[in-house]
Design an enzyme around this catalytic site. Structure first.
Site, mmCIF file in Angstrom:
data_model
loop_
_atom_site.group_PDB
_atom_site.id
_atom_site.type_symbol
_atom_site.label_atom_id
_atom_site.label_comp_id
_atom_site.label_asym_id
_atom_site.label_seq_id
_atom_site.Cartn_x
_atom_site.Cartn_y
_atom_site.Cartn_z
ATOM 1 N N LYS A 104 0.672 -1.072 0.483
ATOM 2 C CA LYS A 104 0.179 0.169 0.060
ATOM 3 C C LYS A 104 1.087 1.798 0.286
ATOM 4 C CE LYS A 104 -1.732 2.360 3.181
ATOM 5 N NZ LYS A 104 -1.390 4.200 2.541
ATOM 6 N N GLU A 108 10.588 0.693 10.094
ATOM 7 C CA GLU A 108 11.434 1.251 9.855
ATOM 8 C C GLU A 108 11.154 2.712 10.331
ATOM 9 O OE1 GLU A 108 14.225 1.500 9.162
ATOM 10 O OE2 GLU A 108 14.463 -1.044 8.660
ATOM 11 N N CYS A 153 13.306 11.194 7.435
ATOM 12 C CA CYS A 153 14.168 10.062 8.818
ATOM 13 C C CYS A 153 15.159 10.482 8.751
ATOM 14 C CB CYS A 153 13.322 8.775 8.930
ATOM 15 S SG CYS A 153 14.321 7.163 6.901
ATOM 16 N N GLU A 195 10.424 14.906 16.134
ATOM 17 C CA GLU A 195 10.179 14.523 14.554
ATOM 18 C C GLU A 195 9.600 15.748 13.442
ATOM 19 O OE1 GLU A 195 9.778 10.912 12.112
ATOM 20 O OE2 GLU A 195 11.708 11.513 11.129
HETATM 21 P P1 NAI Z 1 2.458 7.771 8.774
HETATM 22 O O1 NAI Z 1 2.844 7.142 9.544
HETATM 23 O O2 NAI Z 1 0.541 8.267 9.195
HETATM 24 O O3 NAI Z 1 2.091 7.655 7.029
HETATM 25 C C1 NAI Z 1 2.797 6.480 7.231
HETATM 26 C C2 NAI Z 1 2.039 5.446 5.501
HETATM 27 O O4 NAI Z 1 1.486 4.974 7.171
HETATM 28 C C3 NAI Z 1 0.841 5.758 4.927
HETATM 29 O O5 NAI Z 1 1.231 4.586 4.164
HETATM 30 C C4 NAI Z 1 -0.678 5.355 5.816
HETATM 31 O O6 NAI Z 1 -1.629 5.774 4.740
HETATM 32 C C5 NAI Z 1 -0.177 3.978 6.995
HETATM 33 N N1 NAI Z 1 -0.963 4.118 7.292
HETATM 34 C C6 NAI Z 1 -1.540 5.243 8.365
HETATM 35 N N2 NAI Z 1 -2.256 4.349 10.059
HETATM 36 C C7 NAI Z 1 -2.227 3.288 9.388
HETATM 37 C C8 NAI Z 1 -2.819 2.179 10.111
HETATM 38 N N3 NAI Z 1 -3.303 2.686 11.731
HETATM 39 N N4 NAI Z 1 -2.423 1.182 10.011
HETATM 40 C C9 NAI Z 1 -1.316 0.523 8.878
HETATM 41 N N5 NAI Z 1 -1.193 1.574 8.014
HETATM 42 C C10 NAI Z 1 -1.072 2.551 8.182
HETATM 43 O O7 NAI Z 1 2.690 9.043 8.671
HETATM 44 P P2 NAI Z 1 2.137 10.559 8.081
HETATM 45 O O8 NAI Z 1 0.845 10.619 8.674
HETATM 46 O O9 NAI Z 1 1.976 10.314 6.723
HETATM 47 O O10 NAI Z 1 3.460 11.668 8.747
HETATM 48 C C11 NAI Z 1 3.111 11.944 9.863
HETATM 49 C C12 NAI Z 1 4.595 12.082 10.028
HETATM 50 O O11 NAI Z 1 5.583 10.874 11.025
HETATM 51 C C13 NAI Z 1 5.807 12.966 9.720
HETATM 52 O O12 NAI Z 1 5.248 14.184 9.938
HETATM 53 C C14 NAI Z 1 6.691 12.649 9.481
HETATM 54 O O13 NAI Z 1 7.378 12.807 11.673
HETATM 55 C C15 NAI Z 1 6.747 10.805 10.195
HETATM 56 N N6 NAI Z 1 6.921 10.415 8.910
HETATM 57 C C16 NAI Z 1 8.590 9.414 9.073
HETATM 58 C C17 NAI Z 1 8.109 8.884 7.443
HETATM 59 C C18 NAI Z 1 10.191 8.237 7.341
HETATM 60 O O14 NAI Z 1 10.290 8.168 6.656
HETATM 61 N N7 NAI Z 1 10.181 7.655 8.852
HETATM 62 C C19 NAI Z 1 7.757 8.827 6.691
HETATM 63 C C20 NAI Z 1 6.111 9.213 6.357
HETATM 64 C C21 NAI Z 1 6.083 9.951 8.214
#
Ligand code: NAI
Ligand code: MG
Length: 479
Positions: A181, A255, A289, A386
């Site tokens: 996804k 990750e 990240c 972050e």
């Molecule tokens: P997120 O963790 O909500 O989204 C990442 C992925 O997880 C997306 O595909 C989303 O649809 C999915 N997702 C969301 N809730 C889920 C659940 N309950 N179960 C399974 N999958 C789920 O990240 P978001 O909301 O886009 O960003 C929020 C913050 O997270 C950012 O401001 C940043 O600080 C951090 N982040 C860190 C990343 C990294 O590479 N370490 C990447 C993206 C965000």
């Protein structure tokens, strides 16, 4: 005398975007039910409509993946699997410009980065793992390794195609099939990748792509037909996933976030270090990240260093991501922009000093100027949380031990940087730092042969290299 840069826009004519997309299940594109728009964050133009995967979509994808696993993929020799991966890698290279333009339109990152970093590295991950597919017995992971079966993979929006490659390539090479996804704001390159799978004649159901938001992600995580979960994203969602799989047979790799220290010692080559700090925090708008989001600077060089850093920041070109001269593109979403604003306002309120170069931001789209905060202390939110944007928090230190203590004073531990002329100091510091990836006199260097992953709340497991293979094999522990 300085010359202005003339606009150098990349043409978007190479991509053709459908007005609406469904999912890719069992080798076919199937219609979705509910849809949501995906926009270009630099202009707010609606690019297309993406399907929000439902329970029946996820069920169908898991079923197709299982069928492909049992019927085809698990029976195929590693050598044959490797041929498909090589084919995918070559098609990605052939269609590189299309992928780069599409990534930049959907994500907002500069075309220079999608063209020179994201797409070539994504292809490199397929090439690298294609090479392992028939050599697994020499990987030092045992002679009778077994794949998990069906892997559920959930990826973020900051490196959409590259994170897909990090997930799909090792899974397939080790003999798993996948249900992936993409993130809700950046599904387009994953859907183009589905076309590549068709073009490569990958057996139906080996790769399935279900688009959607967190609710679709949760359906994948909780699906009883999935054997392994791989997730990249926020620590918050990582914790939800860890709880969800805790009482199941599912294997999981996570990750998550980071708050990396980029430490500059007073013997560092200053100009190179300035360049490294700029790259560490402003690459990909700081949506990284492992971004070097905390500059930990030796006090006796702080004034000189910050002056040079500001001169360099004045030269960062912010604007149209499709322009080949752009350094800093658009923030990926309104939601992320609001988060960056909220945290930087907290920085002001807690007493840190904000500075940004003068730069005109486009009136449409989501933008944030390159920003540094000085006078940051360890208690400030901007030193602990972050931000995931183009914002650098500057802390200072007097002794090497103080630098290490400050760098390690974080719940995260994904990456760190060390800038010093002295090899012995670099070796000493890298042994003290609790971070999965440590760069010395460079930053943000990625290679498929090198394992990547974090300590503490930055996650579980490694991706890339020989270590990353074990995540897709049953009963092989991570070292
Ligand atoms: P997120 O963790 O909500 O989204 C990442 C992925 O997880 C997306 O595909 C989303 O649809 C999915 N997702 C969301 N809730 C889920 C659940 N309950 N179960 C399974 N999958 C789920 O990240 P978001 O909301 O886009 O960003 C929020 C913050 O997270 C950012 O401001 C940043 O600080 C951090 N982040 C860190 C990343 C990294 O590479 N370490 C990447 C993206 C965000
Ligand atoms: Mg979220």
């Amino acid at each position: 005398m300085t010359f202005e840069y003339a606009p150098a826009p990349e043409s978007r004519s190479i991509v053709s975007i459908s007005p609406k997309y469904g999912h890719f299940i069992g080798g076919n594109f199937v219609a979705g039910t509910k849809h949501f728009p995906t926009i270009n964050p630099a202009t707010e133009e609606v690019l297309s409509k993406i399907a929000c995967g439902t329970k029946s979509d996820v069920d169908a994808a898991v079923k197709a993946a299982r069928k492909a696993y049992v019927g085809t993929w698990s029976k195929m020799s590693g050598k044959e699997r490797g041929k498909y991966l090589f084919r995918i890698a070559r098609i990605m290279q052939e269609r590189a410009r299309e992928f780069a333009v599409l990534e930049t339109l959907d994500n907002g990152k500069p075309i220079r980065e999608s063209r020179d970093v994201d797409v070539p590295l994504a292809a490199a991950h397929f090439f690298y793992h294609a090479g392992w597919a028939d050599k697994l017995e020499y990987a030092g992971l045992g002679t009778s390794t077994k794949p998990h079966g069906v892997a559920g993979q959930i990826i973020p929006w900051n490196f959409p195609l590259l994170m897909l490659a990090w997930k799909v390539a090792p899974a397939l090479a080790m003999g798993n099939t996948v249900v992936l996804k993409p993130a809700e704001t950046t599904s387009l390159t994953a859907l183009l990748f589905a076309q590549v799978c068709q073009e490569a004649e990958l057996p139906a159901g080996v790769v399935n792509i279900v688009t959607g938001d967190g609710s679709t992600g949760a359906l994948i995580v909780n699906h009883p037909g999935i054997d392994k979960i791989a997730f990249t994203g926020s620590t918050e969602v990582g914790k939800i996933i860890a709880r969800a799989v805790a009482s199941t047979k599912k294997s999981v790799t996570l990750e998550l976030g980071g708050k990396a220290a980029n430490i500059v010692f007073d013997d560092a080559p200053i100009d190179e270090a300035v360049e490294g700090i700029i790259n560490g925090i402003f690459f990909n708008q700081g949506h990284v990240c492992c971004a070097g989001s905390r500059l930990v600077l030796q006090e006796n060089i702080a004034d000189e260093f910050l002056e040079k850093l500001k001169i360099r920041m004045n030269k960062i070109r912010v604007g149209d991501p499709m322009d080949k001269n752009t350094d800093l593109g658009a923030i990926n979403s309104q939601e992320q922009l609001l988060k960056i604003r909220e945290l930087t306002i907290a920085g002001d309120k807690e007493g840190a000093q904000r500075w940004s170069p003068e730069c005109a931001l486009p009136s449409k789209g989501f933008w944030f100027p390159p920003t540094i905060f000085t006078g940051v202390t360890q208690g400030h939110r901007i030193a602990r949380e972050e931000i995931f944007g183009p914002v650098l928090s500057v802390l200072t230190f007097r002794t090497p031990q103080e630098a290490i203590d400050k760098a390690n004073n974080t719940p995260f531990g994904l990456s760190a940087g060390i800038w010093s002329e002295k090899g012995s100091r670099i070796l000493w510091a890298s042994q003290q730092l609790r971070a999965g990836v440590i760069w010395a006199n460079t930053f943000n260097k990625f290679d498929p042969t090198s394992p990547f992953g974090g300590y503490k709340e930055s996650g579980w497991g490694r991706e890339g290299g020989r270590h990353g293979l074990s995540a897709y094999l049953k009963g092989v522990s991570h070292e």
